[in-house]
Design a protein around this motif. Structure first.
Motif, PDB file in Angstrom:
ATOM      1  N   ASP A 141       7.542   2.178  -6.310  1.00 42.75           N
ATOM      2  CA  ASP A 141       7.691   3.500  -6.947  1.00 42.75           C
ATOM      3  C   ASP A 141       8.336   3.386  -8.318  1.00 42.75           C
ATOM      4  OD1 ASP A 141       6.788   4.361  -4.501  1.00 42.75           O
ATOM      5  OD2 ASP A 141       8.747   4.960  -3.765  1.00 42.75           O
ATOM      6  N   ASP A 181       4.356   3.884  -9.801  1.00 44.69           N
ATOM      7  CA  ASP A 181       4.258   4.991  -8.863  1.00 44.69           C
ATOM      8  C   ASP A 181       2.981   5.802  -9.057  1.00 44.69           C
ATOM      9  OD1 ASP A 181       5.697   6.494  -6.731  1.00 44.69           O
ATOM     10  OD2 ASP A 181       5.332   8.124  -8.135  1.00 44.69           O
ATOM     11  N   GLU A 241      -0.328   2.073  -7.930  1.00 46.11           N
ATOM     12  CA  GLU A 241      -0.433   2.778  -6.647  1.00 46.11           C
ATOM     13  C   GLU A 241      -1.303   4.022  -6.779  1.00 46.11           C
ATOM     14  OE1 GLU A 241       3.545   2.479  -4.133  1.00 46.11           O
ATOM     15  OE2 GLU A 241       3.765   3.854  -5.809  1.00 46.11           O
TER      16      GLU A 241
HETATM   17 MG    MG Z   1       5.080   6.061  -4.046  1.00 51.18          MG
END
Ligand code: MG
Ligand code: C2E
Ligand code: MG
Ligand code: MG
Length: 281
Positions: free
Chosen positions: A181, A203, A237
Motif C-alpha cells: 500500500d 497502492d 496493485e
Molecule cells: Mg491496498
C-alpha cells in the motif's frame, strides 16, 4: 456495518446503551470459533511480470467462510481482529498455512514462485515476532526464499531502529520483503533507503485513478523512478484494464496484480493456473 439481527432482540433491549459494542462481541466470538472450526481459507492472487506476462508470485489473501453467511471479506474482520488481538493467532495461522502451501507446491513441481503473506503491524511489533517466524519455518520446513512478507508503512509507527533490526533479521533468514500500500501511509522517505526492501507495492488507489488524474500519473511515474534508483522492484496493485497495464509497462514498472489478469483464487484454481503456465513453457 454490523447486522442488528446478530445482536439478538433481547440483548438489544437490555443493553441498548452498548448497542454498538454487542454485535462486535458477537462477531469476535464467531471469529474465535471460526479459527477453531477451520472456517478460514487462503486465496491467492497472481503477481505477473510486465516484461513477459508470466506469473512470478502469488499474494495470499485471507477469506473467512461463515457457514451461515458465506464469504466475509478481510476488510470486515481484520480491523476487528487487530482491535481484539485475535490478529496474532490469525496471522500465525496465515504464515504457517502459506509456508505449508509453498512446501506442497514445491513437491508438486509448481514452484519456484513466491508466496506473499500480509503481516499486520501489530503482529510485526510483537517482541517475539522473529522467534515465532523462526519456529514456523522450522515446523513447516519451508524455504524462506519462496516467501515474501508484506508489511505496511505503519510498522514504522513503532521504533525505526527496532523495525530496521527486525527487517534485517528476516532478510538474513532469506525472506523477501515488500512494502504494501505504498503511498497511503505515514511515508517518510528517510526510512526508505534504510529498509532492506525487495518490492514496493503501489497502492490500488493510485492505479485506479490513472485515467482521471494527471497528478496520479506523475506520482506513479515518480514512484517507479525512485524505486529503480533505490534498487527495489515495483508491483502495481489493482490493475483492472489494458490501458493501465500498457502505461505501467511504458514506464518500466516490473510487475502487476489485479482483476485484469485474475482475481484472488482458491487453492485448486490457483494450482490449475500455475500448472497451465508450466505446460506452456
Ligand atoms: Mg491496498
Ligand atoms: P492488500 O494486501 O493491499 O491486498 C490487495 C487487495 O486488493 C485484496 O483485497 C485484493 O483482492 C484486492 N484487489 C486485487 N486486485 C484488485 C483489482 O483489480 N480491483 C480491486 N477493486 N481490488 C483488487 P482483499 O483480499 O479484500 O484484502 C484486503 C486487505 O485485507 C488486504 O489489502 C490486506 O491489507 C488485508 N488482508 C488480507 N489478508 C490478510 C492477512 O492474511 N493478514 C493481514 N494482516 N491482512 C490481510
Ligand atoms: Mg498485501
Ligand atoms: Mg496492498
Amino acid at each position: 456495518m454490523y447486522k442488528v439481527k446478530e445482536a439478538g432482540k433481547n440483548h438489544y433491549k437490555i443493553y441498548h446503551a452498548e448497542m454498538d459494542i454487542e454485535p462486535q462481541v458477537t462477531m469476535e466470538n464467531a471469529l474465535r470459533k471460526g479459527i477453531e472450526r477451520n472456517e478460514l481459507e487462503l486465496y491467492y492472487q497472481p503477481q505477473v511480470s510486465l516484461e513477459n506476462n508470466k506469473i512470478v508470485g502469488v499474494e495470499a489473501l485471507l477469506r473467512w467462510i461463515r457457514p451461515d453467511q458465506g464469504m466475509v471479506p478481510p476488510c470486515e474482520f481484520i480491523p476487528l481482529a487487530e482491535e481484539t488481538g485475535l490478529i496474532l493467532p490469525l496471522g500465525e495461522w496465515v504464515l504457517k498455512e502459506a509456508c505449508l502451501q509453498s512446501v506442497k507446491w514445491g513437491e508438486q513441481g509448481i514452484l519456484p514462485i513466491r508466496i506473499a503473506v500480509n503481516i499486520s503491524a501489530i503482529q510485526f511489533q510483537q517482541n517475539n515476532f522473529i522467534e515465532k517466524v523462526t519456529e514456523t519455518l522450522f515446523e513447516t520446513k519451508a524455504n524462506p526464499e519462496n516467501i515474501e512478507l508484506e508489511i505496511t508503512e505503519s510498522v514504522a509507527m513503532g521504533s525505526i531502529e527496532e523495525t530496521l533490526s527486525k527487517l534485517q533479521s528476516l532478510k538474513e533468514m532469506g525472506f523477501h520483503i515488500a512494502m504494501d500500500d505504498f503511498g497511503t501511509g505515514y511515508s517518510s522517505l528517510q526510512y526508505l533507503n534504510q529498509y532492506p526492501i525487495d518490492h514496493l507495492k503501489i497502492d490500488r488507489s493510485f492505479i485506479s485513478s490513472l485515467h482521471t488524474s494527471e497528478k496520479n500519473v506523475a506520482i506513479v511515474k515518480l514512484i517507479v523512478l525512485m524505486a529503480k534508483g533505490l534498487n527495489y522492484k515495483v508491483i502495481a496493485e489493482g490493475v483492472e484494464d489494458d490501458s493501465q497495464k500498457l502505461f505501467l509497462r511504458s514506464i518500466e514498472c516490473d510487475e502487476y496484480q489485479g482483476y485484469l489478469f485474475s482475481p484472488p483464487l482458491n487453492r485448486l484454481d490457483t494450482e490449475v493456473l500455475l500448472q497451465k503456465q508450466l505446460t506452456k513453457k
